[in-house]
Design a protein around this motif. Structure first.
Motif, PDB file in Angstrom:
ATOM      1  N   LYS A 243       0.848  -1.187   0.000  1.00 28.98           N
ATOM      2  CA  LYS A 243       0.000   0.000   0.000  1.00 28.98           C
ATOM      3  C   LYS A 243       0.888   1.244   0.000  1.00 28.98           C
ATOM      4  O   LYS A 243       1.822   1.335   0.807  1.00 28.98           O
ATOM      5  CB  LYS A 243      -0.903   0.011   1.232  1.00 28.98           C
ATOM      6  N   THR A 244       0.604   2.192  -0.865  1.00 32.71           N
ATOM      7  CA  THR A 244       1.430   3.397  -0.960  1.00 32.71           C
ATOM      8  C   THR A 244       1.374   4.214   0.332  1.00 32.71           C
ATOM      9  O   THR A 244       2.377   4.800   0.750  1.00 32.71           O
ATOM     10  CB  THR A 244       0.959   4.273  -2.140  1.00 32.71           C
ATOM     11  N   GLU A 245       0.191   4.215   0.982  1.00 30.18           N
ATOM     12  CA  GLU A 245       0.017   5.043   2.182  1.00 30.18           C
ATOM     13  C   GLU A 245       0.829   4.503   3.362  1.00 30.18           C
ATOM     14  O   GLU A 245       1.242   5.261   4.239  1.00 30.18           O
ATOM     15  CB  GLU A 245      -1.462   5.117   2.580  1.00 30.18           C
ATOM     16  N   ASN A 246       1.048   3.177   3.400  1.00 28.82           N
ATOM     17  CA  ASN A 246       1.780   2.580   4.520  1.00 28.82           C
ATOM     18  C   ASN A 246       2.614   1.414   3.998  1.00 28.82           C
ATOM     19  O   ASN A 246       2.107   0.322   3.770  1.00 28.82           O
ATOM     20  CB  ASN A 246       0.799   2.104   5.594  1.00 28.82           C
TER      21      ASN A 246
END
Length: 466
Positions: A238-241
């Motif tokens: 996941k790019t966010e985390n």
């Protein structure tokens, strides 16, 4: 021939190889074992271009695209113009070429524009998916440069973000972010216009061999690499985390680097290993295990490289969902993947609207900060290619720019004294000069070719006379 039932479809997928189709890829970089053509001028490193319809043996005097002085390391077709292709080379330059509409009759040695900014060889070139005339290049100088091809200018230079060689670069779906894999074992997500690393993961794969990373349509990142025990791996992030992966799968202990090819319409990832003789494919979903193995297509001969046809180039009447161009040592052959259906009707589930050839943005809009997703088209009636407009490069006059900078106190009226008609006249003269230079270059290449033929004939005559 292999068959498989993909998730979400009602028929088996069939993979086939077209026999005897030597040289059907739209373009293939030259390698010591694949070319070189005798029509290439001395000291220039070529690559081949030929129409999809052409098959069989390629003549030794077949015209090439030849302008680089070092081997061509990467090529990329422009997604918004089917006749424009970019190439990166060991000679540290990027060249952009316009292929004549009727194909090559003579060697093409005059690029539309030469982009110079790297201090070491250029191993990656990649067009922006949605903005016209925006091109990215990455070199062994650990720099990423984003060019405005329309003016021949380097607009963005990302030079302090990668301490080592960049293995891969991928644009996000809307082209606002970049995803890179580096030799320092880090995967980075970069906002190129802000020159900022948005997210990064150290040791995404712990092995020492090269990684690859690509953006998916939903913004997640798919990576391939090696474990500490040298087993090949794939992972989803996941790019966010990026602290922990969504999933990691180990595949085998082969040493070939896995090259991912992604179809955003069907969410299928195809993995082709360098030196492998197989293509594995996976479907990516929101349900565990998230990356679902579908099947493997295998042949006897290993692949030296692989090309991938955009969706709009496929035959929807035959339910063709993917087509690869496999580079062998001395030939190139198409590998076609289809999902057989009994009905002759258009299969909506196989062909959702896909990215078309029209750009969503102009280069100036993107560099100013605007974003836009791909403009989608329906393939229900098949894709009909429209006439491509010529790539025009209008270079900024550096001397004029400097003069204006020094004379900033000049009034607005004085700055705009050049009449519009004079500008148009100068543009016409420049266009005419470019046309004459191209014709001169073409004639020169033809003379070189004829000289070589004459020399060969003279040798034959002298042998017969003896």
């Amino acid at each position: 021939m292999s068959s498989v039932r993909p998730r979400g479809t009602t028929s088996a997928m069939t993979t086939s190889v077209c026999p005897g189709s030597h040289g059907t890829a739209p373009s293939v970089p030259s390698t010591p074992n694949f070319l070189p053509s005798s029509s290439t001028p001395v000291g220039e490193e070529p690559f081949l271009y030929f129409p999809l319809q052409k098959s069989g043996r390629i003549d030794k005097v077949y015209p090439t695209v030849c302008g680089h002085t070092g081997p061509v390391l990467d090529i990329d077709w422009c997604p918004h113009n089917d006749l424009v292709i970019a190439s990166g080379s060991e000679d540290c330059t990027v060249m952009v070429w316009q292929i004549p509409e009727n194909g090559l009759e003579n060697p093409l040695s005059q690029p539309v524009v030469v982009l110079q900014g790297h201090s070491k060889r250029v191993g990656i070139v990649s067009w922006h998916p949605n903005a016209r005339n925006v091109l990215l290049s990455a070199g062994c100088d650990n720099q990423i440069i984003i060019w405005n091809v329309g003016t021949g200018e380097a607009m963005i230079n990302l030079e302090d973000m990668h301490p080592d060689v960049i293995f891969s670069v991928s644009w996000s779906r809307n082209g606002s972010l970049l995803c890179t894999a580096c030799k320092d074992k880090k995967v980075r997500v970069i906002d190129p216009r802000k020159k900022k690393v948005v997210a990064e993961k150290d040791k995404a794969h712990e092995g020492a061999r090269p990684m690859r990373a690509i953006f998916l349509a939903d913004g997640n990142i798919f990576t391939t690499g090696f474990s500490r025990m040298s087993e090949r791996q794939l992972a989803l992030w996941k790019t966010e985390n990026m602290d922990e992966p969504i999933c990691v799968q180990e595949m085998d202990s082969s040493n070939g680097v896995l090259l991912p090819f992604y179809d955003p319409d069907t969410s299928v990832v195809y993995l082709c290993g360098k030196g492998d003789s197989s293509i594995r494919y996976f479907e990516i979903t929101d349900e565990a295990p998230f990356v679902h193995y579908l099947s493997t297509f295998s042949t006897k001969e290993p692949q030296r490289g692989m090309g991938y046809m955009p969706k709009r180039g496929l035959d929807v009447n035959k339910c063709e969902i993917a087509r690869f161009y496999k580079l062998h040592e001395r030939k190139c052959e198409p590998i076609i993947m289809t999902v057989p259906r009994k009905s002759d009707l258009f299969q909506d589930d196989l062909y959702p609207d896909t990215a078309g050839p029209d750009p969503a943005l102009e280069s100036e809009e993107w560099f100013a900060g605007k974003n836009g997703g791909p403009l989608l088209i329906s393939l229900k009636d098949g894709y009909v290619s429209t006439k491509n407009r010529d790539l025009k490069v209008v270079k900024t006059n550096v001397l004029e720019t400097k003069a204006l900078t020094k004379a900033e106190n000049i009034s607005t009226v004085q700055k705009h004294v050049t009449p519009q008609s004079s500008v148009k006249k100068e543009q016409k003269i420049e266009d005419k000069l470019e046309e004459v230079l191209r014709e001169f270059k073409s004639l020169r290449d033809r003379v070189i070719l004829q000289d070589r033929r004459i020399a060969r004939l003279e040798d034959q005559v002298s042998k017969v006379a003896m």
